[in-house]
Write an enzyme that holds these catalytic residues in place. Structure first.
Site, short mmCIF file in Angstrom:
data_model
loop_
_atom_site.label_atom_id
_atom_site.label_comp_id
_atom_site.label_asym_id
_atom_site.label_seq_id
_atom_site.Cartn_x
_atom_site.Cartn_y
_atom_site.Cartn_z
N ASP A 47 0.91 -1.27 -0.25
CA ASP A 47 0.01 0.08 -0.38
C ASP A 47 1.06 1.36 -0.14
OD1 ASP A 47 -2.10 2.35 1.15
OD2 ASP A 47 -3.06 -0.07 1.06
N SER A 100 -6.82 4.34 -2.24
CA SER A 100 -6.58 2.97 -2.11
C SER A 100 -8.15 2.45 -2.54
CB SER A 100 -6.82 2.42 -0.81
OG SER A 100 -5.97 2.72 0.34
N HIS A 159 -11.65 10.89 -0.37
CA HIS A 159 -13.23 11.01 0.28
C HIS A 159 -14.04 11.65 -0.57
CE1 HIS A 159 -11.27 8.10 2.82
NE2 HIS A 159 -10.49 8.56 2.84
N ALA A 307 -17.01 4.81 0.53
CA ALA A 307 -17.33 4.21 1.43
C ALA A 307 -16.34 3.62 2.60
CB ALA A 307 -17.58 2.26 0.98
N ASP A 491 -0.56 -0.18 -5.09
CA ASP A 491 -2.29 0.26 -5.06
C ASP A 491 -1.78 1.70 -5.67
OD1 ASP A 491 -1.74 1.39 -2.24
OD2 ASP A 491 -3.61 1.31 -2.03
N HIS A 492 -0.84 2.61 -5.33
CA HIS A 492 -0.76 3.91 -5.17
C HIS A 492 0.29 4.22 -4.86
CE1 HIS A 492 -1.84 5.09 -1.66
NE2 HIS A 492 -3.34 4.34 -1.81
#
Ligand SMILES: O=C(O)[C@@H](CO)OP(=O)(O)O
Ligand SMILES: [Mn+2]
Ligand SMILES: [Mn+2]
Length: 579
Positions: A47, A100, A159, A307, A491-492
């Site tokens: 991650d 993520s 977000h 989420a 993931d990034h």
């Protein structure tokens, strides 16, 4: 007559049987002509592990990471870079850093879906948002009640986004909202620390504008995202409780006349003050009364589109049966999420914008094809390799074939205090799963680069990256023992860049006091992907005709490595077998 009827009936029976047959067939992945089946595949997601200028501000470069360094030597056949940000993962523009949610969605689903940020943009620009069921539901409270907005005050685009909140407030006012209260969560994680001041000033000016138009609009409470409300995967319910007390009950240890006063005083009181961990505060009137607790008959909107960090609050707001903390008072409200946050739990029931319909994910295909999956991470990333990976769907596809293991994360600390996190425990669990022979796919997320990177603490992040590298080694060793295959990716970006840079020169930018500006956020950097292991058949290599490939190309790659053709509409596999 009877025979016609009978023929029709039989016809429909046969058709139904055909349909069922077709459905079943859809799920069956054809065997690959070149890649064999039966080799254990380990998938490691580091991650927040991108590729950047190798200088002293790149924690991954500074860290001693022999395992990842060795993988890089396999370039270009077994190591390459792939895109993990912007449109490659369904975000509105290529200026948008990866995150993520979108990253793991793309990894697991093998296709690029328009993500929440983009769907909200279009629902707002077309005005569709204000005509949906979710909006009508909250609108029912506008005449008599207050409309509350709870969410992240930021333009990070991970977000939430401030321009979306602006449009939402304006649209609600135009559609009848007379009293609006804002419950803001300060960021400092997707945007620079202490930008909360700037966002609060902007919000105050927008609220003034609304008041000029006859809407009673005020900030009612606040707190830092990591300390108030935005916990995830049930790591620490106290975080949500602190938010509940301020937002719903109107109670907090700190009370101020305005949000700006709150930030200024809290910062003056505490030299370690930062946006992520700002303590909860409530805004009170001259009589000391909270200006905006959530009451019976009110409407509530959580305006984050992402989420994971809204689900716990959504449960507290929506579930009649709830025992995670004492809610003291449960107001009868009309609650809608910006999106529906959990497709399986259908949570929340009402939402303003429909979430991306991420279906037929690789996890579901594997389960339908009888493959056995083990997935593991520690709490703060557990949902990434399960919930996000499976298209924002909680639970298992098949409890006989899948095992998901969560290792409890440390609670109540910032991760620079224990930067090793649970990397080695995750490595050990993965090792055991691989050696057990019980699984075809063993998938983990190693959180350190990201979670420690977000603290902005360089030294701790270096340590964290070293721990993650050790865990990768443990997994690769186990793969070797069983003759398996590994696929290591990320993931990034995050840890590879710990400073804000001048985009032209690449040099770190200084703040007004002459200090280097620390970057706590993700980045737009590409991420590595490496394959290998004794189970990889000879002559397998990365294709050279996919220079723009991204995370969504990984699912088909993984299916090939497991011996299957990927579904036709998946983004192409990155691997080929040379002649
Ligand atoms: O912590 C989070 O919520 C985000 C940053 O806002 O990080 P990630 O996307 O890596 O989970
Ligand atoms: Mn991440
Ligand atoms: Mn992150």
């Amino acid at each position: 007559m009877a025979s016609i009827w009978l023929t029709k009936l039989l016809g429909s029976c046969f058709r139904r049987a055909d349909d069922v047959e077709e459905k079943k067939h859809d799920w069956l992945l054809p065997a690959h002509t070149k890649f064999p089946k039966g080799r254990t595949l380990a998938i490691v997601v580091l991650d927040g592990w991108g590729e950047q200028i190798p200088d002293q501000y790149n924690a991954i470069h500074v860290a001693n990471t022999p395992t990842m360094d060795a993988l890089k030597k396999g370039a270009p056949e077994h190591w390459r870079l792939i895109r993990a940000h912007g449109q490659a993962v369904g975000l509105p523009t290529d200026e948008d850093m990866g995150n993520s949610e979108v990253g793991h969605n793309a990894l697991g689903a093998g296709r690029i879906f328009e993500q929440g940020a983009k769907l909200v943009d279009s629902a707002l620009s077309t005005g569709k948002l204000f005509h949906g069921n979710g909006f009508r539901y909250i609108q029912e409270c506008f005449a008599k009640g207050t409309l509350h907005f709870i969410g992240l005050l930021s333009d990070g685009g991970v977000h939430s986004r401030y321009d979306q909140l602006q449009a939402l407030m304006k649209g609600c006012a135009a559609n009848g909202a007379r009293r609006i209260r804002l419950h803001v969560l300060t960021d400092g994680r997707d945007v620079l620390d202490e930008t909360s001041f700037k966002f609060v000033e902007q919000l105050e000016s927008d609220l003034r504008e609304l008041r000029k138009h006859g809407v009673d609009a005020l900030i009612a409470s606040g707190g830092g995202r990591m300390y108030v409300t935005m916990d995830r995967y049930e790591n620490d319910w106290n975080v949500v409780k602190r938010g509940w007390d301020a937002q719903v009950l109107g109670e907090a240890p700190h009370k101020f006349k305005s949000a700006l006063e709150a930030l200024t005083s809290l910062k003056a009181e505490n030299p370690k003050f930062n946006d992520q961990y700002c303590p909860p505060f409530v805004i009170v009137d001259h009589g000391g009364k909270a200006v905006g607790p959530i009451l019976d008959g009110d409407a509530v909107v959580t305006f984050n589109f992402r989420a994971d960090r809204m689900i716990m609050l959504a449960k507290a707001l929506e579930y009649a049966d709830f025992n995670k903390f004492d809610r003291v008072r449960v107001p009868r409200i009309h609650y809608a999420g910006m999106l529906q946050y959990d497709g399986e739990l259908k949570l929340p029931g009402k939402y303003l914008v429909s979430p991306p319909e991420i279906e037929r994910t690789s996890g579901e295909y594997l389960a339908k094809n009888g493959l056995r999956t083990f997935a593991c991470s520690e709490t703060v990333k557990f949902g990434h390799v399960t919930f996000f990976w499976n298209g924002n769907r909680s639970g298992l596809f098949n409890d006989k074939l899948e095992t998901y293991v969560e290792i409890q994360s440390d609670q109540g600390i910032t991760f620079n205090e224990k930067p090793g996190m649970k990397a080695l425990e995750i490595g050990r669990k993965a090792q055991d799963a691989i050696l057990s022979g019980k699984y075809d796919q063993v998938r983990v997320n190693l959180p350190n680069g990201d979670m420690v990177g977000h603290t902005g603490d360089m030294k701790a992040t270096v340590f964290g990256c070293e721990a993650a590298d050790k865990a990768v080694k443990m997994i690769l060793d186990a793969v070797k023992k069983v003759g398996g295959i590994y696929l290591v990716t990320a993931d990034h970006g995050n840890a590879e860049d710990m400073v804000k840079r001048n985009p032209k020169t690449g040099q770190p930018l200084l703040d007004k006091d002459g200090n280097i500006q620390i970057l706590t956020s993700h980045t737009c950097a590409p991420v590595p992907i490496a394959i290998g292991g004794p189970g990889l058949i000879p002559k397998v290599r990365f294709r050279t005709d996919l220079p723009h490939a991204g995370l969504a190309n990984v699912a088909a790659t993984m299916m090939n490595l497991l011996g299957f053709e990927a579904p036709a509409d998946y983004e192409p596999s990155l691997v080929e077998v040379a002649n």
